[in-house]
Each structure stands twice: as C-alpha cells, then as structure tokens.
Scaffold this motif. Structure first.
Motif, PDB file in Angstrom:
ATOM      1  N   PRO A 122     -75.394  20.995  -5.681  1.00 54.13           N
ATOM      2  CA  PRO A 122     -76.863  22.262  -6.381  1.00 54.13           C
ATOM      3  C   PRO A 122     -76.641  22.885  -5.099  1.00 54.13           C
ATOM      4  N   VAL A 123     -77.192  22.611  -3.873  1.00 56.11           N
ATOM      5  CA  VAL A 123     -77.814  23.211  -2.780  1.00 56.11           C
ATOM      6  C   VAL A 123     -76.151  23.771  -2.604  1.00 56.11           C
ATOM      7  N   VAL A 124     -74.876  23.047  -2.430  1.00 58.23           N
ATOM      8  CA  VAL A 124     -74.208  23.895  -1.739  1.00 58.23           C
ATOM      9  C   VAL A 124     -73.555  25.121  -2.922  1.00 58.23           C
ATOM     10  N   ALA A 125     -73.426  24.766  -3.789  1.00 57.81           N
ATOM     11  CA  ALA A 125     -73.471  25.815  -4.552  1.00 57.81           C
ATOM     12  C   ALA A 125     -74.563  27.707  -4.685  1.00 57.81           C
ATOM     13  N   ARG A 126     -75.592  26.880  -4.563  1.00 59.51           N
ATOM     14  CA  ARG A 126     -76.595  27.981  -4.130  1.00 59.51           C
ATOM     15  C   ARG A 126     -76.532  28.341  -3.042  1.00 59.51           C
ATOM     16  N   LEU A 127     -76.283  27.705  -2.113  1.00 58.34           N
ATOM     17  CA  LEU A 127     -75.886  28.533  -0.712  1.00 58.34           C
ATOM     18  C   LEU A 127     -74.820  29.676  -0.298  1.00 58.34           C
ATOM     19  N   LEU A 128     -73.651  28.832  -1.310  1.00 55.34           N
ATOM     20  CA  LEU A 128     -73.050  29.818  -0.685  1.00 55.34           C
ATOM     21  C   LEU A 128     -72.281  30.920  -2.039  1.00 55.34           C
ATOM     22  N   ALA A 129     -72.931  30.777  -3.007  1.00 57.64           N
ATOM     23  CA  ALA A 129     -73.596  31.768  -3.633  1.00 57.64           C
ATOM     24  C   ALA A 129     -74.605  33.056  -3.125  1.00 57.64           C
TER      25      ALA A 129
END
Length: 210
Positions: free
Chosen positions: A69-76
C-alpha cells in the motif's frame, strides 16, 4: 492525502531506496503528427526484498500487506503529479523486477495483490484490471510495461507499452516495482475495437456457414 513528509517516512519504513520517475511526450508517428500529444510515464520504487533468505513455503502476505500500500500510494502520486491529475490519465499498467537472489513470486507478491493493484486502480480512478509484466533480472535490465485503458480494457487504441529501466537496480536483494500511465492512445490508432469485432474462427475463414 498523506503529507510529503509522511510519505517519505512511510517509504523508508517500507525499505524504499529510491524512486525514479520517467516521462515521455509522443508528438508524431511515422512522420505524421499525433492528433494530440500523448504523455506516458513510469514511476518506479527500488525496495529491499523483505523475503531474501526465506524458504519457498514462506507466507508472503504479511510483508506484502505492509509494504504494497505504501508503494502504491507513492507511485500513484508521482504519476498523478507528473501527468496533470488522475482525470488526465487514460491508460495504466504495472510491473516488477526481482533481483537475482529473489523468487519471481516475490515480485508477484507486491503487484498481484489487492494491496497494490486495487489501490493503484483507485488512486488513478480506473475500473479495469491492470495489465502487467514481471521478471527476475540484474541491475539495469529493461522491462517493457504494457498498458491498456483504465476503464475500457477492450479499447485497442490504448494498448501500448513503455520501457522501465533503473540503472542500479534491482540489486540481488531488491525488487523494482513500477506503475505506468498514459494520457492517451497510440498515435493514429486504427485497428478497431474488441467490443465491435466481427466473429472470427478458423471455420468462418474457411468459408463455413452457420
């Protein structure tokens, strides 16, 4: 939305070494100008593989639920900022490259779960399943990331790719996670649409009647 400081802290806790954003502007194809410029981009996170040294039976879910979820938020967030808003994004894709000391399943554990894919889809305001690519490779290996329309996956005009490459990643104990997006279709798209295709089978092509 989480603050920049909060995102940075979360990124460090998730084992992110660096984030790389790449963008291209497509102006023409085959010598003819595109109907409108199309911007394509990738946002990639290079993270420490949390499963290095673990046996194949290891449950990957706990770490995935924490990190993805952290990676998803940052990349999005990078894609939304770079491309001018989620409403401007028309196509998306995802990918991961696991380093040579990891399992290909480690790459899948970060992108093929709802803790990444569902969130990227939500943040980019899509409804389609996100097409993907994954691989195991050394640092600097390129990976072609496929994309299609974020709400109309049958729309062939938006079938396109963008290449992601991180010069120093993934190291053997790392994973590169990629989210990709485009603001429009391929230039001069003209191969029809899956939803309006005629019925085609080998028997029909050979002249069989109903």
């Amino acid at each position: 939305m989480t603050s920049s400081a909060g995102l940075a802290a979360s990124g460090e806790q998730a084992g992110i070494r660096k984030i790389v954003y790449y963008q291209e502007e497509v102006l023409q194809e085959n010598g003819a100008s595109a109907p409108a410029p199309v911007f394509r981009a990738t946002a990639a996170a290079v993270i420490t593989n949390p499963w290095i040294g673990t046996p194949p039976a290891t449950d990957l879910a706990p770490a995935s639920q924490t990190i993805a979820p952290v990676v998803a938020r940052l990349l999005a967030d990078r894609l939304i900022a770079g491309l001018g808003g989620a409403n401007r994004i028309e196509a998306f894709g995802k990918a991961a490259i696991v380093g040579t000391s990891g399992e290909i399943e480690h790459a899948g554990a970060l992108i093929h779960t709802p803790y990444f894919g569902n969130l990227v889809r939500e943040f980019l305001e899509g409804t389609s399943i996100i097409c993907f690519a994954d691989d195991r490779a050394g640092a600097g290996e390129a990976l072609v990331v496929p994309m299609w329309h974020k709400t109309q996956a049958a729309t062939r005009s938006h079938y396109q790719t963008i290449t992601a490459r991180i010069s120093d990643g993934p190291r053997p104990d790392e994973i590169v996670v990629v989210a990709a997006a485009s603001t429009g279709p391929r230039p001069h798209a003209r191969i029809g649409d899956r939803s309006t295709d005629p019925a085609v089978t080998s028997r029909i092509l050979e002249g069989a009647t109903a």
